[in-house]
Design an enzyme around this catalytic site. Structure first.
Site, PDB file in Angstrom:
ATOM      1  N   TYR A 147      99.576  17.565  44.492  1.00  0.00           N
ATOM      2  CA  TYR A 147      98.467  17.962  45.344  1.00  0.00           C
ATOM      3  C   TYR A 147      97.198  18.262  44.545  1.00  0.00           C
ATOM      4  O   TYR A 147      96.094  18.195  45.079  1.00  0.00           O
ATOM      5  CB  TYR A 147      98.826  19.186  46.184  1.00  0.00           C
ATOM      6  CG  TYR A 147      99.900  18.963  47.218  1.00  0.00           C
ATOM      7  CD1 TYR A 147     100.308  17.684  47.570  1.00  0.00           C
ATOM      8  CD2 TYR A 147     100.533  20.028  47.840  1.00  0.00           C
ATOM      9  CE1 TYR A 147     101.292  17.477  48.513  1.00  0.00           C
ATOM     10  CE2 TYR A 147     101.519  19.839  48.788  1.00  0.00           C
ATOM     11  CZ  TYR A 147     101.902  18.556  49.117  1.00  0.00           C
ATOM     12  OH  TYR A 147     102.891  18.351  50.056  1.00  0.00           O
ATOM     13  N   LYS A 197     113.634  15.858  40.390  1.00  0.00           N
ATOM     14  CA  LYS A 197     114.026  14.446  40.460  1.00  0.00           C
ATOM     15  C   LYS A 197     114.054  13.904  39.029  1.00  0.00           C
ATOM     16  O   LYS A 197     113.411  12.907  38.681  1.00  0.00           O
ATOM     17  CB  LYS A 197     113.036  13.668  41.346  1.00  0.00           C
ATOM     18  CG  LYS A 197     113.527  12.272  41.747  1.00  0.00           C
ATOM     19  CD  LYS A 197     114.792  12.285  42.579  1.00  0.00           C
ATOM     20  CE  LYS A 197     115.150  10.851  43.016  1.00  0.00           C
ATOM     21  NZ  LYS A 197     116.483  10.783  43.634  1.00  0.00           N
ATOM     22  N   ASP A 230     116.674  14.813  46.758  1.00  0.00           N
ATOM     23  CA  ASP A 230     117.282  14.129  47.893  1.00  0.00           C
ATOM     24  C   ASP A 230     118.616  14.757  48.263  1.00  0.00           C
ATOM     25  O   ASP A 230     118.936  14.936  49.444  1.00  0.00           O
ATOM     26  CB  ASP A 230     117.421  12.625  47.627  1.00  0.00           C
ATOM     27  CG  ASP A 230     117.926  12.308  46.235  1.00  0.00           C
ATOM     28  OD1 ASP A 230     118.038  13.214  45.395  1.00  0.00           O
ATOM     29  OD2 ASP A 230     118.212  11.121  45.973  1.00  0.00           O
ATOM     30  N   ASP A 254     107.181  21.964  49.632  1.00  0.00           N
ATOM     31  CA  ASP A 254     106.522  21.793  50.925  1.00  0.00           C
ATOM     32  C   ASP A 254     107.496  21.183  51.930  1.00  0.00           C
ATOM     33  O   ASP A 254     107.633  21.646  53.070  1.00  0.00           O
ATOM     34  CB  ASP A 254     105.295  20.891  50.740  1.00  0.00           C
ATOM     35  CG  ASP A 254     104.361  20.899  51.934  1.00  0.00           C
ATOM     36  OD1 ASP A 254     104.660  21.588  52.937  1.00  0.00           O
ATOM     37  OD2 ASP A 254     103.328  20.217  51.882  1.00  0.00           O
ATOM     38  N   ASP A 258     110.048  23.417  54.982  1.00  0.00           N
ATOM     39  CA  ASP A 258     109.936  23.101  56.406  1.00  0.00           C
ATOM     40  C   ASP A 258     111.284  22.665  56.970  1.00  0.00           C
ATOM     41  O   ASP A 258     111.630  22.993  58.113  1.00  0.00           O
ATOM     42  CB  ASP A 258     108.892  22.007  56.632  1.00  0.00           C
ATOM     43  CG  ASP A 258     107.471  22.554  56.667  1.00  0.00           C
ATOM     44  OD1 ASP A 258     107.289  23.725  56.295  1.00  0.00           O
ATOM     45  OD2 ASP A 258     106.560  21.821  57.064  1.00  0.00           O
TER      46      ASP A 258
END
Length: 365
Positions: A147, A197, A230, A254, A258
């Site tokens: 970001y 990752k 994942d 993020d 959620d």
């Protein structure tokens, strides 16, 4: 009763857009109530951000808003954004104001607790036996990663358009968020799962190396595990009880937070805190501005109220007042009162303000 020597705190309120003003009004009433109950004073400074600030000043984060936030003892933010601003240039959109606020206040650690309230256990789309007893905390790095990384942008070449962003972390950024995660795990059940990752991304390989180094140097008593993002997304819905503290980068946090929100039955139930190494913290519900129901008295104010509780506990060190707000939410839910996002057979449907009245009565009783 508030006395001459009572603590006095300055709170900057950022009601923002959509349902923001409605849920902010509820939270303010409850903060005032617990302040009276526990003998401290609160002064509120309302400032524009997001779409509201664009309408007022042409900028999503006016300098005066950022200055007011830095000068406060704590900041309570409701929500920003609306589809009507989606066509604005990127630097003029509400979301850019939120990113600027986090960067300007130097808030690098985002804490998102997920705890299943007994009264809402059947509100989740997951089975009772999967979510019963879930109590986890997502610790998300907030001011680095994709970001904020550079270079970024769009280029035109050979008749084609290409867009790009850069995911980047320094060892310093990783070390400081890792320390926050380990310290919180130490205060909780002593387990930290670092999500990355590292099988694909160089930046995640550095992330894993630094988390391991901080663990060995200072927090060997905390049980550390690693999980690819994942797999973490799958495990959150397969067996969420396995998690205590989840440590993640900005992008992964993020998304995962959620997803974790839906364990509770509604994203309208979850608060968050964003903290820096010094200065005031920013406290906000993780849901959005819900422009489709704005002004209709349908919003669920509970995540905002629980964010106010985090503000009291973390920002002002008013533990008893924070516990009052949390108990009020639990009592009202246990009595069968619900907003539309949580409505179930046999429960009583309330609007935002009526729910605020019930919560206020529960605090004052």
């Amino acid at each position: 009763m508030e006395g001459p020597q009572s603590p006095q705190y300055r709170i900057t309120l950022l009601s923002g857009d959509g349902i923001g003003p409605e849920i902010t009004a509820v939270a303010r009433l409850l903060l005032e109530a617990v302040g009276r109950r526990h003998g401290f004073g609160l002064s509120f400074d309302e400032q524009p951000i997001g779409g509201a600030a664009i309408e007022a000043t042409g900028e999503p984060l006016p300098a005066s808003t950022l200055d007011a936030c830095k000068a406060a003892d704590a900041v309570l933010l409701a929500a920003i954004g609306s589809p009507q601003y989606d066509t604005l240039p990127r630097d003029k959109r509400p979301e850019t104001g939120l990113l600027g606020l986090r960067a300007g206040m130097e808030l690098f650690a985002n804490l998102r607790p997920v705890r299943i309230m007994p009264a809402l256990i059947d509100a989740s789309t997951l089975k009772r036996e999967v979510i019963e007893g879930v109590d986890l905390l997502v610790v998300r790095e907030l001011t680095g990663g994709v970001y904020f990384g550079t270079p970024k942008g769009r280029v035109e070449a050979d008749g084609r358009t290409r867009a790009f962003n850069t995911m980047a972390y320094s060892d310093h950024e990783i070390d400081r968020i890792a320390r926050v995660g380990f310290e919180l795990a130490h205060q909780r059940r002593g387990r930290l799962c670092s999500v990355d990752k590292a099988n694909v991304l160089d930046v995640s390989q550095l992330w894993r190396e630094r988390v391991e180094a901080i663990h060995l140097a200072s927090f060997s008593d905390v049980a550390l595990s690693h999980m690819y993002v994942d797999n973490a997304a799958m495990q959150l819905v397969r067996d969420p009880r396995q998690f205590d503290v989840m440590l993640t980068s900005n992008l992964f946090g993020d998304i995962l937070s959620d997803e974790a929100a839906m364990l509770s039955g509604s994203i309208g139930m979850l608060p968050s805190a964003s903290l820096g190494e010094q200065g005031p913290g920013l406290f906000e519900p993780i849901h959005g501005s819900a422009p489709d129901i704005a002004g209709q008295d349908k919003a669920n104010p509970m995540a905002m109220v629980l964010s106010a509780a985090m503000l009291l506990r973390i920002g002002l060190k008013q533990e008893a007042a924070a516990a009052d707000l949390e108990r009020a939410v639990e009592r009202v839910l246990a009595a069968g009162y619900r907003t539309g996002d949580l409505m179930a057979p046999g429960c009583t449907l309330l609007g935002c303000m009526a729910m605020g009245d019930r919560l206020l009565a529960a605090v004052e009783s």
